[in-house]
Every structure is written in structure tokens, then in C-alpha cells.
Design a protein around this motif. Structure first.
Motif, PDB file in Angstrom:
ATOM      1  N   LEU A 154       0.829  -1.206   0.000  1.00  0.00           N
ATOM      2  CA  LEU A 154       0.000   0.000   0.000  1.00  0.00           C
ATOM      3  C   LEU A 154       0.863   1.254   0.000  1.00  0.00           C
ATOM      4  O   LEU A 154       0.564   2.232  -0.701  1.00  0.00           O
ATOM      5  CB  LEU A 154      -0.939  -0.014   1.212  1.00  0.00           C
ATOM      6  N   VAL A 159      -0.969   4.601  -1.494  1.00  0.00           N
ATOM      7  CA  VAL A 159      -2.365   4.544  -1.057  1.00  0.00           C
ATOM      8  C   VAL A 159      -2.508   5.341   0.233  1.00  0.00           C
ATOM      9  O   VAL A 159      -1.887   5.006   1.254  1.00  0.00           O
ATOM     10  CB  VAL A 159      -2.828   3.093  -0.846  1.00  0.00           C
ATOM     11  N   ALA A 166     -11.384   1.204   5.841  1.00  0.00           N
ATOM     12  CA  ALA A 166     -10.777  -0.071   5.455  1.00  0.00           C
ATOM     13  C   ALA A 166     -11.614  -1.211   6.019  1.00  0.00           C
ATOM     14  O   ALA A 166     -11.896  -1.242   7.222  1.00  0.00           O
ATOM     15  CB  ALA A 166      -9.348  -0.163   5.970  1.00  0.00           C
ATOM     16  N   VAL A 209     -10.853   0.783   1.103  1.00  0.00           N
ATOM     17  CA  VAL A 209      -9.805  -0.239   1.003  1.00  0.00           C
ATOM     18  C   VAL A 209     -10.397  -1.562   1.491  1.00  0.00           C
ATOM     19  O   VAL A 209     -10.978  -1.610   2.588  1.00  0.00           O
ATOM     20  CB  VAL A 209      -8.566   0.120   1.859  1.00  0.00           C
TER      21      VAL A 209
END
Length: 288
Positions: A154, A159, A166, A209
Motif C-alpha cells: 500500500l 495509497v 478499510a 480499502v
């Protein structure tokens, strides 16, 4: 994303190679300064073909990185007490710097008790309660290798996690739970889902995510992916199939890991990196 666009792939192979190269350089430096090479001990209970294959792969990667490996194969009938004794002996052996207990060990083994026999400073697989506490409180320590690899992926693909939602699908002690803790440490808002979660699809649709870590092939469908979401598939099922329906998710996600070639290579890379780090700590080699 429009329906005609496809996600960018988050490849783990090239990133893993770089991490292994860094581990090899560190191992060489340790050897130059101390005359001792980092050593990883792998312990296998029984003769499960898949587990034996994984261990061989890890030992081969160790050799390429200049990390010695010591392999202990115990009979399938080994008791929890006998396994604990083996792990305790390795924990007190100054020539061993990291310990990996290949799991699953079999239904007759108390794996948690076995894991806890590994000294924290040699827990390079990040499986002990000490390591989990360190991950949870963002303190120094060794991370669980697959979640640690996910976080490196990530980061490598830029990200942004702060303030993002998430969703971790899976709650295993060495994958789902620590993945959530590491995401939380990066200021993500984390939701855990599992086999008893009601309306899983609805929760996944809200995720910026998604970390799929449940071990059920194609459980998460493309239609459940929020357009533009980042999808990390940590599942690996027979037939090279992940926990996400890759073909349909590809048209919805912004970033997605392939299976294989995504998370998998990162796991071993983090293991080797942490073994080199453990050796440096134990041998008193200043790390740069």
C-alpha cells in the motif's frame, strides 16, 4: 472509474525482490562485522505436502539472501509439549536469530501455546501475543509477515489511508486481526468482517480499502467493490484463485493485487527482512 476502465495491478514480485536485496545486503554487513550469518530456524510438524513446499520455498529464498536456515522436521504425532520444548530450545540457542513455526500444525497441537514458546526477539513471523501487542500499540517489534507485506504494498503504491474506511474480511490471529491493527495505526477507520457478519456485501460496498483474508474462493464479488476502491486479495485457494472475484473486481477497483503475484511474494520478503533485523539486534550490529 468508468465501466471500460480496469484497475492498476499492485504487483508484489518486483517490490519483494527489492526487499530481499536489502535483506541480503544487511545479512552481508552482519557477516562482515561479526563473522556470523543470520540464521532462520524453520519447524515443521508432520509431512503435509503444502506445508513442506512452503518451507522449501522459504529456505531457498533464505539461501539467495545469504541467510542460513536450520530445518527441524518433527513427526506428525508430536505433542504440544514436545513442540514447545523444541521451540524453547531454539529460542535459547544464540546461533538462531529467527524462528518460523510452519502452520497449521495439526488439530492435536495447541498452536497458541506453541507460538508463545517463541522468544519475542526471534518472532520474525510476528505470531506471538507480544508481537500482536506491539502492532496494536504501534510499538517496535516484528509484524505478522503477510499483513506487513500488505502495508508495504500500500505504501509503495501511494495509497492514502488516513481517514479512509478499510474493511478487513477475516479475523485470523496472524492475518486479519493484525492487518486491521496496522491499518488503524495509519489512521484508517477499520471494520472487521467474518463468517458471522450480516450482509457482508453491504459493508464491503462502503470500503475505500478492502483486505480479503478469509480463505474462501471468490467470496467478494466485483459488484460489491466500491468504484475506485483499493482491493488487496490475501486469499490463496486451489487453482490460483483468491478471495475476490478478480475478473469482475478489475473493472471497479482503482488498484488490485493479482493472485498469484500480489501479496504472496511480499510475505516471504518481510520474513527475510525481519530475520536480518533480528540478527542485527541480537548481534549488536548498528542498523542504518
Amino acid at each position: 472509474m468508468s465501466a471500460t476502465q480496469t484497475a492498476q495491478l499492485m504487483h508484489g514480485t518486483s517490490l519483494a525482490e527489492r526487499i530481499v536485496e536489502e535483506a541480503a545486503a544487511k545479512a552481508a554487513e552482519i557477516s562482515r562485522h561479526t563473522g556470523t550469518s543470520p540464521c532462520l530456524a524453520t519447524v515443521l510438524v508432520g509431512e503435509d505436502p503444502a506445508s513442506a513446499t512452503y518451507v522449501r520455498m522459504k529456505r531457498a529464498r533464505c539461501a539467495k539472501a545469504g541467510i542460513k536456515s536450520r530445518h527441524i522436521v518433527l513427526p506428525g504425532a508430536t505433542t504440544t509439549a514436545e513442540l514447545i520444548d523444541t521451540l524453547a530450545d531454539l529460542s535459547s540457542d544464540p546461533d538462531v536469530h529467527g524462528i518460523l513455526l510452519q502452520h497449521p500444525c495439526g488439530p492435536h497441537i495447541d498452536e497458541r501455546a506453541a507460538f508463545e514458546a517463541i522468544a519475542p526477539e526471534k518472532d520474525v513471523d510476528g505470531v506471538t501475543m507480544h508481537s500482536f501487542a506491539a502492532m496494536s500499540f504501534a510499538l517496535p517489534g516484528f509484524v505478522s509477515c503477510t499483513p506487513g507485506g500488505i502495508m508495504r504494498l500500500l505504501e509503495a503504491y501511494d495509497v492514502e489511508l488516513a481517514g479512509k474506511h478499510a474493511v478487513v474480511v477475516g479475523r485470523s490471529a496472524i492475518l486479519g486481526k493484525p492487518a486491521g491493527m496496522l491499518l488503524l495505526a495509519k489512521d484508517a477507520t477499520v471494520t472487521y468482517c467474518h463468517s458471522r457478519t450480516a450482509d457482508l456485501s453491504a459493508i464491503v460496498r462502503e470500503a475505500d480499502v478492502v483486505v480479503a483474508a478469509v480463505g474462501r474462493p471468490r467470496l467478494i464479488r466485483g459488484e460489491d467493490i466500491k468504484p475506485g476502491a483499493v482491493v488487496v486479495d490475501a486469499g490463496y485457494n486451489p487453482g490460483n484463485v483468491g478471495d475476490v472475484d478478480y475478473d469482475t473486481a478489475l473493472t471497479r477497483a482503482r488498484l488490485i493485487t493479482p493472485v498469484p503475484g500480489g501479496v504472496g511474494p511480499m510475505t516471504i520478503a518481510v520474513l527475510l527482512a525481519q530475520t536480518a533485523e533480528a540478527a542485527a539486534n541480537q548481534l549488536g550490529v548498528q542498523q542504518r
